[in-house]
Structures are given as C-alpha cells and as structure tokens.
Design an enzyme around this catalytic site. Structure first.
Site, PDB file in Angstrom:
ATOM      1  N   LEU A 101       0.829  -1.205   0.000  1.00 41.08           N
ATOM      2  CA  LEU A 101       0.000   0.000   0.000  1.00 41.08           C
ATOM      3  C   LEU A 101       0.867   1.260   0.000  1.00 41.08           C
ATOM      4  CD1 LEU A 101      -2.515  -1.393   2.616  1.00 41.08           C
ATOM      5  CD2 LEU A 101      -2.992  -0.961   0.195  1.00 41.08           C
ATOM      6  N   PRO A 102       0.251   2.410  -0.345  1.00 42.73           N
ATOM      7  CA  PRO A 102       1.079   3.620  -0.484  1.00 42.73           C
ATOM      8  C   PRO A 102       1.782   4.064   0.803  1.00 42.73           C
ATOM      9  CG  PRO A 102      -1.041   3.923  -1.578  1.00 42.73           C
ATOM     10  CD  PRO A 102      -1.116   2.626  -0.827  1.00 42.73           C
ATOM     11  N   THR A 130       6.546   0.578   1.586  1.00 42.91           N
ATOM     12  CA  THR A 130       7.580   1.408   2.218  1.00 42.91           C
ATOM     13  C   THR A 130       6.861   2.438   3.077  1.00 42.91           C
ATOM     14  OG1 THR A 130       8.924   1.156   0.221  1.00 42.91           O
ATOM     15  CG2 THR A 130       9.603   2.848   1.806  1.00 42.91           C
ATOM     16  N   LYS A 208      15.567  -0.224   4.017  1.00 42.40           N
ATOM     17  CA  LYS A 208      14.910   0.259   2.786  1.00 42.40           C
ATOM     18  C   LYS A 208      15.077   1.780   2.645  1.00 42.40           C
ATOM     19  CE  LYS A 208      12.000   0.567  -0.658  1.00 42.40           C
ATOM     20  NZ  LYS A 208      12.430   0.215  -2.002  1.00 42.40           N
ATOM     21  N   LYS A 283       8.537  10.454  -1.481  1.00 36.36           N
ATOM     22  CA  LYS A 283       8.049   9.950  -0.194  1.00 36.36           C
ATOM     23  C   LYS A 283       9.187   9.278   0.592  1.00 36.36           C
ATOM     24  CE  LYS A 283       6.221   5.884   0.391  1.00 36.36           C
ATOM     25  NZ  LYS A 283       5.407   4.665   0.370  1.00 36.36           N
TER      26      LYS A 283
HETATM   27  P1  NAD Z   1       0.571   2.189  -6.352  1.00 34.48           P
HETATM   28  O1  NAD Z   1       0.102   3.540  -5.961  1.00 34.48           O
HETATM   29  O2  NAD Z   1       0.752   1.841  -7.776  1.00 34.48           O
HETATM   30  O3  NAD Z   1      -0.388   1.058  -5.715  1.00 34.48           O
HETATM   31  C1  NAD Z   1      -0.974   1.140  -4.445  1.00 34.48           C
HETATM   32  C2  NAD Z   1      -2.332   0.451  -4.516  1.00 34.48           C
HETATM   33  O4  NAD Z   1      -2.911   0.454  -3.216  1.00 34.48           O
HETATM   34  C3  NAD Z   1      -3.325   1.181  -5.442  1.00 34.48           C
HETATM   35  O5  NAD Z   1      -3.836   0.261  -6.392  1.00 34.48           O
HETATM   36  C4  NAD Z   1      -4.391   1.693  -4.484  1.00 34.48           C
HETATM   37  O6  NAD Z   1      -5.691   1.732  -5.077  1.00 34.48           O
HETATM   38  C5  NAD Z   1      -4.319   0.685  -3.368  1.00 34.48           C
HETATM   39  N1  NAD Z   1      -4.834   1.147  -2.094  1.00 34.48           N
HETATM   40  C6  NAD Z   1      -4.633   2.334  -1.473  1.00 34.48           C
HETATM   41  N2  NAD Z   1      -5.240   2.340  -0.273  1.00 34.48           N
HETATM   42  C7  NAD Z   1      -5.838   1.131  -0.129  1.00 34.48           C
HETATM   43  C8  NAD Z   1      -6.615   0.526   0.911  1.00 34.48           C
HETATM   44  N3  NAD Z   1      -6.893   1.180   2.046  1.00 34.48           N
HETATM   45  N4  NAD Z   1      -7.054  -0.740   0.726  1.00 34.48           N
HETATM   46  C9  NAD Z   1      -6.780  -1.398  -0.419  1.00 34.48           C
HETATM   47  N5  NAD Z   1      -6.057  -0.880  -1.435  1.00 34.48           N
HETATM   48  C10 NAD Z   1      -5.580   0.370  -1.289  1.00 34.48           C
HETATM   49  O7  NAD Z   1       1.934   1.972  -5.548  1.00 34.48           O
HETATM   50  P2  NAD Z   1       3.098   0.933  -5.871  1.00 34.48           P
HETATM   51  O8  NAD Z   1       4.063   1.524  -6.817  1.00 34.48           O
HETATM   52  O9  NAD Z   1       2.526  -0.414  -6.139  1.00 34.48           O
HETATM   53  O10 NAD Z   1       3.829   0.913  -4.429  1.00 34.48           O
HETATM   54  C11 NAD Z   1       3.210   0.322  -3.297  1.00 34.48           C
HETATM   55  C12 NAD Z   1       4.185   0.401  -2.131  1.00 34.48           C
HETATM   56  O11 NAD Z   1       5.414  -0.234  -2.485  1.00 34.48           O
HETATM   57  C13 NAD Z   1       4.540   1.849  -1.734  1.00 34.48           C
HETATM   58  O12 NAD Z   1       4.686   1.903  -0.342  1.00 34.48           O
HETATM   59  C14 NAD Z   1       5.867   2.072  -2.435  1.00 34.48           C
HETATM   60  O13 NAD Z   1       6.658   3.059  -1.805  1.00 34.48           O
HETATM   61  C15 NAD Z   1       6.494   0.693  -2.360  1.00 34.48           C
HETATM   62  N6  NAD Z   1       7.448   0.392  -3.424  1.00 34.48           N
HETATM   63  C16 NAD Z   1       7.177   0.715  -4.725  1.00 34.48           C
HETATM   64  C17 NAD Z   1       8.123   0.412  -5.694  1.00 34.48           C
HETATM   65  C18 NAD Z   1       7.882   0.757  -7.160  1.00 34.48           C
HETATM   66  O14 NAD Z   1       8.820   0.632  -7.964  1.00 34.48           O
HETATM   67  N7  NAD Z   1       6.682   1.157  -7.562  1.00 34.48           N
HETATM   68  C19 NAD Z   1       9.323  -0.218  -5.352  1.00 34.48           C
HETATM   69  C20 NAD Z   1       9.538  -0.570  -4.027  1.00 34.48           C
HETATM   70  C21 NAD Z   1       8.593  -0.261  -3.055  1.00 34.48           C
END
Ligand code: NAD
Length: 340
Positions: A101-102, A130, A208, A283
């Site tokens: 999740l975000p 994260t 991380k 972030k």
């Molecule tokens: P994203 O914004 O693409 O996906 C997050 C998903 O969570 C969305 O589909 C959103 O609708 C859903 N969501 C939000 N609140 C919710 C809730 N209460 N219940 C259910 N679903 C909910 O983000 P992402 O890129 O997939 O990243 C997710 C996490 O992983 C973040 O914390 C990010 O920092 C971390 N991360 C991302 C990457 C990357 O390359 N994108 C790499 C490493 C870590």
C-alpha cells in the site's frame, strides 16, 4: 475466475481450524491487499506458484485493479485467485495477509480492521510497503497487544521490473529465529530472488529507507551526468553503455537507464510510464530525512535532494511517472534544447 463476496467470522474460524489441523494437505489462504504497480505482478507470481490446495484472495479499493489482477491469472490455467469484496473479507478468509500500500496510514488501517475482526485468531501480516518506522512499530504493537498473530516489515527493492520478473530483494525486520514458517518462505521465494534479514521489527524499513535515500540521490546525479554528456554532444547510447561498465554504474544509470531509445523494457523507453513513481521516490526521501533527524544523524545531501523532488512533484505529470523522468525535466530546466 471467481468472485468472492460473503463475509463471515464463522468461516474465518473454519478456515483457521482447517489450516492448523494436523491432517494433510494443510491449506493456506493468502490475502494480498494493494494491487498497484507492484501488487499486480507480485500477486501474479504468488498465484502462479500456489500449491493446488491453497487460495489467494486479492483486494484493492480501486475495483479495476482487482479485475486486472484476476485477468493476470489466465496463463496459469488454474483458478485459485478470488476477488475479495473488502479488507474484512480478506481478513475473514486468510491466515497470511500481504500488504503493498502507499503509506503507513493505509497499512495501519487495514491491519486494525483485520485485528478487530479476528481478535485472538492468529494472522501473519507481511507488509511490503515502504512506510515510516514509527507507524510500523505502532502496527507491530497493536498486533502484539491484541494477541492477533505476527507482523513483520518486509519492504522490497528492485522496483516494478523486479516485481514483474520476481527478482525483488526482501528486507525483513523480524525478532527471533529467521524463517521457521514455511508459508513465509514460500511468499518470499515466489515473489523475489533474495532475502536479507535485517534484525528486529522495523529494521527492514530502516534498510529500505537508507537504500532509497541513495537511489533518490544517484537518480539526480545520473540525470545531471547524462545531461552533461548530451550537451557535450556524446552519442548517448555509447555513453550509457560506458557508464554501465564504469565507476558511474548504478541502478539509476544502468538498470533503469533514463535515456529514451537506449535500453529495451525500461520506463524511459515508454514515456517514463510505469516504474517507480517520482512521488514515491519523494516519499522515501522525506521518510529517510525524517528518520535521520529523529535519531540526530545528519544527511548532508538530504535537504537539496528533497527540494528537487518537492519541485518535481509540483507537476502531476512528473510526480506520476518513473523517477528517471528527472533526466528529461532537469535537461529542460537547464535549457538544453536537444532534450527530447
Ligand atoms: P501504487 O500507488 O501503484 O499502488 C498502491 C495500490 O494500493 C493502489 O492500487 C491503491 O488503489 C491501493 N490502495 C490504497 N489504499 C488502499 C486501501 N486502504 N485498501 C486497499 N487498497 C488500497 O503503488 P506501488 O508503486 O505499487 O507501491 C506500493 C508500495 O510499495 C509503496 O509503499 C511504495 O513506496 C512501495 N514500493 C514501490 C516500488 C515501485 O517501484 N513502484 C518499489 C519498491 C517499493
């Protein structure tokens, strides 16, 4: 493809009883919450490697993301993925819940809902998002105090490409012996290529944040360096190849090469779409700076780095595209008319 909508605490109890019974085969119901850039592919890999008796329940607040995740299963030829109707639905059905999740507030709200639902029934919560360290510690405490199972922070490195290829590195914060639970070993093996045990709760996140501080800065340095090379009039494909084999090599400069048309399969080759969003990089930068401040550790490039990401994120088109877009943006700011 099956859609799952009923919720019942009684069924949760049955599921748990089934899961922990001594009869074989032992069933495990996994839950995956957060089907965004990362979660789509992570849940796809998890599903493709499930044992025939296991199930995967997926949920996202954004309904099309659930439909997309179910669509991803078509290649595997078996139906073990179910669309959950809510967080509570996941909680009622699953013994192991993975969150992607975000931010911390989202993870805490999800865990709290499941803990409230199941009270003393054990759930293993694996958070790969994260998030900030204080929220992670608060989540760990709420699970412990409710006697509701186990929580571990398991953030990932490797980005969207790592999620796509199941080559993620997991950084695990966990007290006690390494992995004694086969279900955890299965999860990490299914979605990643490496596990780093960092120590006590929240130390996965500490690792991380320290790593992503470095990534955020090398990404800015890469943008500067590549714009300098471009202004010198160098052939950018040759320069990118040189850097990838030289001391300037980094994930930002080589694996995620920012120059369009140089490397296949990277966001720069597709208008910087997908990948690791600039807003998420910001972030992590903010979280790293806040964590450093809270323990009195100076980060000498923190303020300038944060300022650059703050400025980039004022523009939504930059905020939502891959962090490599800084190459294009800083090139434009520098007045380089040759930047595409
Ligand atoms: P994203 O914004 O693409 O996906 C997050 C998903 O969570 C969305 O589909 C959103 O609708 C859903 N969501 C939000 N609140 C919710 C809730 N209460 N219940 C259910 N679903 C909910 O983000 P992402 O890129 O997939 O990243 C997710 C996490 O992983 C973040 O914390 C990010 O920092 C971390 N991360 C991302 C990457 C990357 O390359 N994108 C790499 C490493 C870590």
């Amino acid at each position: 493809m099956q859609r799952f909508t009923r919720t019942s605490a009684a069924r949760a109890t049955r599921t748990l009883a089934r899961s922990f019974s001594s009869s074989t085969p032992v069933l495990t119901n996994y839950g995956f919450i957060g089907l965004g850039q990362m979660g789509q592919n992570m849940s796809r890999h998890l599903h493709s490697k499930l044992k025939p008796e296991d199930k995967l329940f997926v949920y996202d607040v954004n309904a099309p993301a659930i439909t997309a995740a179910l669509g991803n299963t078509k290649d595997h030829g078996h139906q073990q993925m179910y669309a959950a109707s809510s967080v509570v639905d996941v909680g009622a059905n699953c013994e192991v819940v993975i969150t992607m999740l975000p931010e911390g507030k989202h993870v805490k709200a999800v865990v709290q809902e499941i803990v409230d639902l199941k009270k003393d029934s054990p759930t293993v919560f694996v958070d790969s998002s994260t998030i900030d360290i204080p929220t992670s510690q608060a989540i760990s405490q709420l699970v412990r105090e409710a006697n509701a199972g186990e929580y571990l922070d398991a953030p990932v490195s490797g980005g969207a490409m790592g999620a796509r290829d199941a080559t993620l590195s997991f950084m695990i914060g966990r007290e006690g012996p390494k992995l004694t639970d086969d279900r955890l070993q299965f999860i990490f093996d299914a979605m990643g290529a490496r596990i780093f045990f960092m120590g006590k709760i929240s130390s996965g996140l500490a690792a991380k944040l320290a790593n992503n501080y470095l990534l955020a800065l090398t990404n800015i340095a890469t943008a500067d360096s590549f714009n300098l090379a471009r202004t010198f009039g160098l052939d950018m494909a040759v320069y990118a190849e040189l850097v990838s084999k030289s001391t300037g090599n980094s994930w930002a400069s080589a694996t995620n090469c920012p120059v369009p048309g140089v490397k296949a399969g990277v966001p720069s080759n597709d208008g910087y779409k997908g990948g690791f969003a600039t807003r998420l990089t910001r972030k992590d930068m903010v979280l790293a700076c806040q964590s450093a401040e809270s323990i009195g550790q100076p980060l000498f490039l923190g303020a300038i780095g944060k300022e650059i990401y703050d400025k980039a994120c004022e523009r939504e088109d930059l905020a939502n595209r891959d962090l490599a877009v800084l190459y294009e943006w800083l090139g434009e700011m520098g007045g380089d008319s040759r930047v595409a």
